[in-house]
Design an enzyme around this catalytic site. Structure first.
Site, PDB file in Angstrom:
ATOM      1  N   ASP A  66       1.981  21.721   1.448  1.00 20.51           N
ATOM      2  CA  ASP A  66       1.936  20.255   1.345  1.00 20.51           C
ATOM      3  C   ASP A  66       1.049  19.607   2.398  1.00 20.51           C
ATOM      4  O   ASP A  66       1.290  18.472   2.819  1.00 20.51           O
ATOM      5  CB  ASP A  66       3.364  19.661   1.434  1.00 20.51           C
ATOM      6  N   LYS A  77      -3.739  19.665   0.132  1.00 16.80           N
ATOM      7  CA  LYS A  77      -4.794  20.471  -0.502  1.00 16.80           C
ATOM      8  C   LYS A  77      -5.350  19.782  -1.743  1.00 16.80           C
ATOM      9  O   LYS A  77      -6.558  19.776  -1.971  1.00 16.80           O
ATOM     10  CB  LYS A  77      -4.239  21.860  -0.866  1.00 16.80           C
ATOM     11  N   GLY A 135       2.827  21.849  -5.720  1.00 22.35           N
ATOM     12  CA  GLY A 135       2.712  20.486  -6.233  1.00 22.35           C
ATOM     13  C   GLY A 135       1.583  19.829  -5.463  1.00 22.35           C
ATOM     14  O   GLY A 135       1.720  19.574  -4.274  1.00 22.35           O
ATOM     15  N   HIS A 136       0.442  19.633  -6.103  1.00 21.01           N
ATOM     16  CA  HIS A 136      -0.732  19.071  -5.431  1.00 21.01           C
ATOM     17  C   HIS A 136      -0.965  17.650  -5.940  1.00 21.01           C
ATOM     18  O   HIS A 136      -1.228  17.451  -7.122  1.00 21.01           O
ATOM     19  CB  HIS A 136      -1.962  19.961  -5.685  1.00 21.01           C
ATOM     20  N   GLN A 153       0.600  26.620  -1.487  1.00 24.58           N
ATOM     21  CA  GLN A 153       1.500  26.861  -0.358  1.00 24.58           C
ATOM     22  C   GLN A 153       0.694  26.798   0.957  1.00 24.58           C
ATOM     23  O   GLN A 153      -0.351  26.170   0.996  1.00 24.58           O
ATOM     24  CB  GLN A 153       2.238  28.207  -0.494  1.00 24.58           C
TER      25      GLN A 153
HETATM   26  P1  GDP Z   1      -0.554  19.776  -1.274  1.00 26.45           P
HETATM   27  O1  GDP Z   1       0.568  20.524  -1.875  1.00 26.45           O
HETATM   28  O2  GDP Z   1      -1.144  20.466  -0.090  1.00 26.45           O
HETATM   29  O3  GDP Z   1      -1.609  19.372  -2.264  1.00 26.45           O
HETATM   30  O4  GDP Z   1       0.069  18.419  -0.694  1.00 26.45           O
HETATM   31  P2  GDP Z   1       1.101  17.455  -1.468  1.00 26.45           P
HETATM   32  O5  GDP Z   1       0.364  16.739  -2.517  1.00 26.45           O
HETATM   33  O6  GDP Z   1       2.328  18.192  -1.867  1.00 26.45           O
HETATM   34  O7  GDP Z   1       1.566  16.511  -0.285  1.00 26.45           O
HETATM   35  C1  GDP Z   1       0.676  15.724   0.408  1.00 26.45           C
HETATM   36  C2  GDP Z   1       1.094  14.246   0.238  1.00 26.45           C
HETATM   37  O8  GDP Z   1       0.449  13.454   1.197  1.00 26.45           O
HETATM   38  C3  GDP Z   1       0.705  13.671  -1.109  1.00 26.45           C
HETATM   39  O9  GDP Z   1       1.675  12.742  -1.507  1.00 26.45           O
HETATM   40  C4  GDP Z   1      -0.614  12.988  -0.794  1.00 26.45           C
HETATM   41  O10 GDP Z   1      -0.878  11.905  -1.658  1.00 26.45           O
HETATM   42  C5  GDP Z   1      -0.367  12.483   0.583  1.00 26.45           C
HETATM   43  N1  GDP Z   1      -1.566  12.399   1.430  1.00 26.45           N
HETATM   44  C6  GDP Z   1      -2.654  13.204   1.442  1.00 26.45           C
HETATM   45  N2  GDP Z   1      -3.485  12.862   2.440  1.00 26.45           N
HETATM   46  C7  GDP Z   1      -2.912  11.815   3.074  1.00 26.45           C
HETATM   47  C8  GDP Z   1      -3.278  11.025   4.208  1.00 26.45           C
HETATM   48  O11 GDP Z   1      -4.293  11.246   4.863  1.00 26.45           O
HETATM   49  N3  GDP Z   1      -2.409  10.029   4.579  1.00 26.45           N
HETATM   50  C9  GDP Z   1      -1.262   9.777   3.907  1.00 26.45           C
HETATM   51  N4  GDP Z   1      -0.479   8.803   4.347  1.00 26.45           N
HETATM   52  N5  GDP Z   1      -0.890  10.510   2.838  1.00 26.45           N
HETATM   53  C10 GDP Z   1      -1.695  11.504   2.427  1.00 26.45           C
HETATM   54  P1  IMO Z   2       2.158  23.454  -2.202  1.00 26.97           P
HETATM   55  O1  IMO Z   2       1.074  24.248  -2.916  1.00 26.97           O
HETATM   56  C1  IMO Z   2       5.715  23.558   0.292  1.00 26.97           C
HETATM   57  C2  IMO Z   2       8.460  26.923  -0.241  1.00 26.97           C
HETATM   58  C3  IMO Z   2       9.811  26.604  -0.835  1.00 26.97           C
HETATM   59  C4  IMO Z   2      10.644  27.694  -0.195  1.00 26.97           C
HETATM   60  C5  IMO Z   2       9.698  28.883  -0.155  1.00 26.97           C
HETATM   61  C6  IMO Z   2       9.845  29.841  -1.321  1.00 26.97           C
HETATM   62  O2  IMO Z   2       2.518  22.195  -2.855  1.00 26.97           O
HETATM   63  O3  IMO Z   2       1.820  23.344  -0.760  1.00 26.97           O
HETATM   64  P2  IMO Z   2       9.314  29.814  -3.912  1.00 26.97           P
HETATM   65  O4  IMO Z   2       9.544  28.773  -4.969  1.00 26.97           O
HETATM   66  O5  IMO Z   2       7.877  30.164  -3.727  1.00 26.97           O
HETATM   67  O6  IMO Z   2      10.190  31.003  -4.091  1.00 26.97           O
HETATM   68  O7  IMO Z   2       9.802  29.127  -2.543  1.00 26.97           O
HETATM   69  O8  IMO Z   2       8.393  28.339  -0.177  1.00 26.97           O
HETATM   70  N1  IMO Z   2       7.317  26.466  -1.051  1.00 26.97           N
HETATM   71  C7  IMO Z   2       6.561  25.418  -0.749  1.00 26.97           C
HETATM   72  N2  IMO Z   2       6.667  24.508   0.248  1.00 26.97           N
HETATM   73  N3  IMO Z   2       4.691  23.473  -0.573  1.00 26.97           N
HETATM   74  C8  IMO Z   2       4.545  24.380  -1.559  1.00 26.97           C
HETATM   75  O9  IMO Z   2       3.453  24.421  -2.359  1.00 26.97           O
HETATM   76  C9  IMO Z   2       5.534  25.384  -1.711  1.00 26.97           C
HETATM   77  N4  IMO Z   2       5.718  26.404  -2.570  1.00 26.97           N
HETATM   78  C10 IMO Z   2       6.803  27.068  -2.146  1.00 26.97           C
HETATM   79  O10 IMO Z   2      10.235  25.320  -0.469  1.00 26.97           O
HETATM   80  O11 IMO Z   2      10.953  27.343   1.129  1.00 26.97           O
HETATM   81 MG    MG Z   3       2.595  20.233  -2.387  1.00 28.23          MG
END
Ligand code: GDP
Ligand code: IMO
Ligand code: MG
Length: 421
Positions: A14, A17, A41-42, A223
C-alpha cells in the site's frame, strides 16, 4: 538494448504503487504484473474519479498501452471478471489491452475456503490474510497440483478442476469450518467464460520479443518487500517473491535484462494484518496518520496500522531490490506534525544494530532521530525548490542514509499531485 524497469513497494504494501505506475505509464508501452493476486488493491485517482485494481496492471487506463498479467500472478476469475466489468462500465476498453500468461495459476473457490479455514484455526497467531486464497494457491503451484490459465482450453479442464476440488474438500474436512461451495463455484465458472475472451499468451516469449523490439516495459509489483516469502517478516508475509527477483521468475525475464528499479515508500509506515512492526504508533500521532492518510485497506477496508518511517527496514529493502531510484509517497500526510521521528537503528535485547534482524518477533526498540516538522500544506507544490527547508532536510536525510536519490515525490492521491525531480 531496452530493459525492463521495475516499480515495487519497499514496506508492507500500500505504498502507492497504483498511483506511481499510472504516473509513469506515458513513458512505457507495456505494463506487466509479475506476482501476487487479488490480495493487492492498487488505487488510482484522476479526472475526479477513483479506481481500485486487484489483478489488472495499473497501465490499463492509458490509450495504446499493453497490459500483461504475468505467469507469477495468481488469478481468481470471479474477481477478474468483476474488475473487467467495472472498468468497461467506466468506458475502458479492457479486452483489447489485456494479455494473460498461460502459465499464471488459477485460484479455485476451494483455495479461498482453505485460506479462511486455515486462518480461523490459527486464532491469535493468524497472519491476517486478505482471505483471497493466495497461500493455498501458491502451495498448489509449488506442490505441483495447480491449474493454470492455459489449462482452461483443455477438454480435460473440468475433470482436472473436480479432481483438485475433491482433494481440497478432503483437506477442509480436517478443519472445524463450515462452507458452501455451490454459489461461488457458479460465479467461478462464469468468470472462466470471461477469462476465455482475453488473449492468452506465452508470456515469457512475448515479453522477451517486446524487449528485442525496443518496447519500453514496466513491471508492476504487488504487496511490499517486507511481505516477501523469503525475506519478509516471516511467517507474517504473503506467499510470493515480492522483491525484484520476482520479476525474473514472474515474467520470464533474465536478470541482465532488468533496468531501473523504482522503490516506493511512504514518508511514514503502515501495515495491515498481523506481524512485527517496530515503529508502530498506538497514540494520537498514529491515529492522525490513519485519518489524514485515509489508511484503510483498498481490498479489505481494514484500518491500517501506522508508525514512523523505519530507515533500518528501508535500507534493507533498498539493498535486497537493488533500488536505483526512490519514490516518496504521501508526504502531505505529515504536514501537521511538530516533530517527526525516523528509526535509524534498533535495540534488540539491549544491543544496538542497524541491520534488519532475523527475529523480528521479539522486543525491538527503535532508536529515533527527530526532525522538525514543516507545518505547512505542501499539496500544491509542483517544484522541489518550493518545498520548505524542513521538508528538504527530511528527504535529503533519507537519500544520505539509503545512498539512493529520491526522484519522485507524491503530495496527494491525484495524478497531478506529483513532483518529478
Ligand atoms: P498500492 O497498493 O501500493 O497501490 O497502494 P494503495 O492504493 O493500496 O494505497 C495507497 C493510498 O494512498 C491510495 O488510497 C492512494 O490514493 C493514496 N495516495 C497515493 N499517493 C498519495 C499521496 O501522495 N498523498 C495522499 N494523501 N494519498 C496518496
Ligand atoms: P498491495 O499490492 C498490504 C498482507 C495481508 C496479510 C499478509 C498475507 O495493495 O500493496 P495474503 O492475502 O497474501 O495471504 O495476506 O499480507 N497483504 C497486503 N498488505 N497491501 C497488499 O497489497 C497486501 N497483500 C497482502 O494483510 O498481512
Ligand atoms: Mg494496496
Amino acid at each position: 538494448m531496452k530493459k525492463v524497469d521495475v516499480v515495487l513497494g519497499l514496506q508492507w504494501g500500500d505504498e502507492g504503487k497504483g498511483k506511481v505506475v499510472d504516473v509513469l505509464t506515458p513513458n512505457y508501452q507495456v505494463i506487466a504484473r509479475f506476482q501476487g493476486g487479488p490480495n493487492a488493491g492498487h488505487s488510482l485517482h484522476f479526472g475526479g474519479q477513483s479506481y481500485v485494481l486487484h489483478t489488472i496492471p495499473s497501465g490499463i487506463f492509458r490509450d495504446g498501452s499493453i497490459n500483461i498479467i504475468g505467469n507469477g500472478v495468481v488469478i481468481d476469475p470471479v474477481i477478474l471478471a468483476q474488475e473487467i466489468a467495472q472498468l468497461e462500465a467506466s468506458g475502458v476498453d479492457v479486452k483489447s489491452k489485456l494479455l494473460v500468461a498461460k502459465k499464471a495459476h488459477l485460484i479455485l473457490p476451494t483455495h479461498r475456503m482453505l485460506d479462511a479455514a486455515s486462518e480461523a484455526s490459527k486464532g491469535k497467531t493468524k497472519i491476517g490474510s486478505t482471505l483471497k486464497g493466495i497461500g493455498p494457491t501458491y502451495m498448489d503451484k509449488t506442490g505441483r497440483n495447480g491449474l493454470r490459465v492455459g489449462d482452461i482450453i483443455s477438454p480435460a479442464f473440468e475433470e482436472r478442476y473436480n479432481r483438485l476440488k475433491e482433494k481440497h474438500v478432503k483437506m477442509l474436512g480436517q478443519y472445524d469450518y463450515e462452507y458452501d461451495i455451490a454459489a461461488y463455484e457458479k460465479e467461478w465458472f462464469a468468470g472462466i467464460e470471461v477469462l476465455k475472451q482475453l488473449k492468452f499468451i506465452e508470456g515469457e516469449h512475448v515479453v522477451n520479443r517486446y524487449i528485442d523490439e525496443g518496447k519500453a516495459i514496466l513491471a508492476e509489483g504487488a504487496q511490499g518487500s517486507l511481505l516477501d516469502i523469503d525475506f519478509g517478516t516471516y511467517p507474517f508475509v504473503t506467499s510470493s517473491n515480492t522483491l525484484c527477483a520476482g520479476v525474473c521468475t514472474g515474467l520470464g525475464v533474465a536478470p541482465s535484462r532488468l533496468g531501473s528499479v523504482y522503490g516506493i515508500f511512504k514518508a511514514y509506515c503502515t501495515r495491515v494484518g498481523s506481524g512485527p512492526f517496530p515503529t508502530e504508533l498506538f497514540d494520537a500521532d498514529g491515529e492522525k496518520m490513519r485519518e489524514v492518510g485515509r489508511e484503510y485497506g483498498s481490498t479489505t477496508g481494514r484500518p491500517r496500522r501506522c508508525g514512523w518511517l523505519d530507515i533500518v527496514a528501508l535500507r534493507y529493502t533498498v539493498m535486497m531490490n537493488g533500488v536505483s531510484e526512490l519514490i516518496m509517497m504521501k508526504a502531505d500526510v505529515l504536514n501537521d506534525f511538530d516533530t517527526l521521528k525516523v528509526a535509524v537503528a534498533y535495540k534488540v535485547n539491549g544491543v544496538e544494530t542497524t541491520e534488519f534482524p532475523y527475529e523480528t518477533n521479539e522486543e525491538i526498540v527503535p532508536v529515533y532521530k527527530e526532525f522538525k516538522g514543516w507545518k505547512q500544506d505542501i499539496n500544491g507544490i509542483r517544484d522541489y525548490k518550493d518545498f520548505p527547508a524542513e521538508f528538504k532536510q527530511y528527504v535529503e536525510f533519507i537519500e544520505k542514509e539509503t545512498g539512493v536519490p529520491v526522484k519522485i515525490i507524491s503530495v496527494g492521491p491525484d495524478r497531478e499531485e506529483t513532483i518529478i525531480r
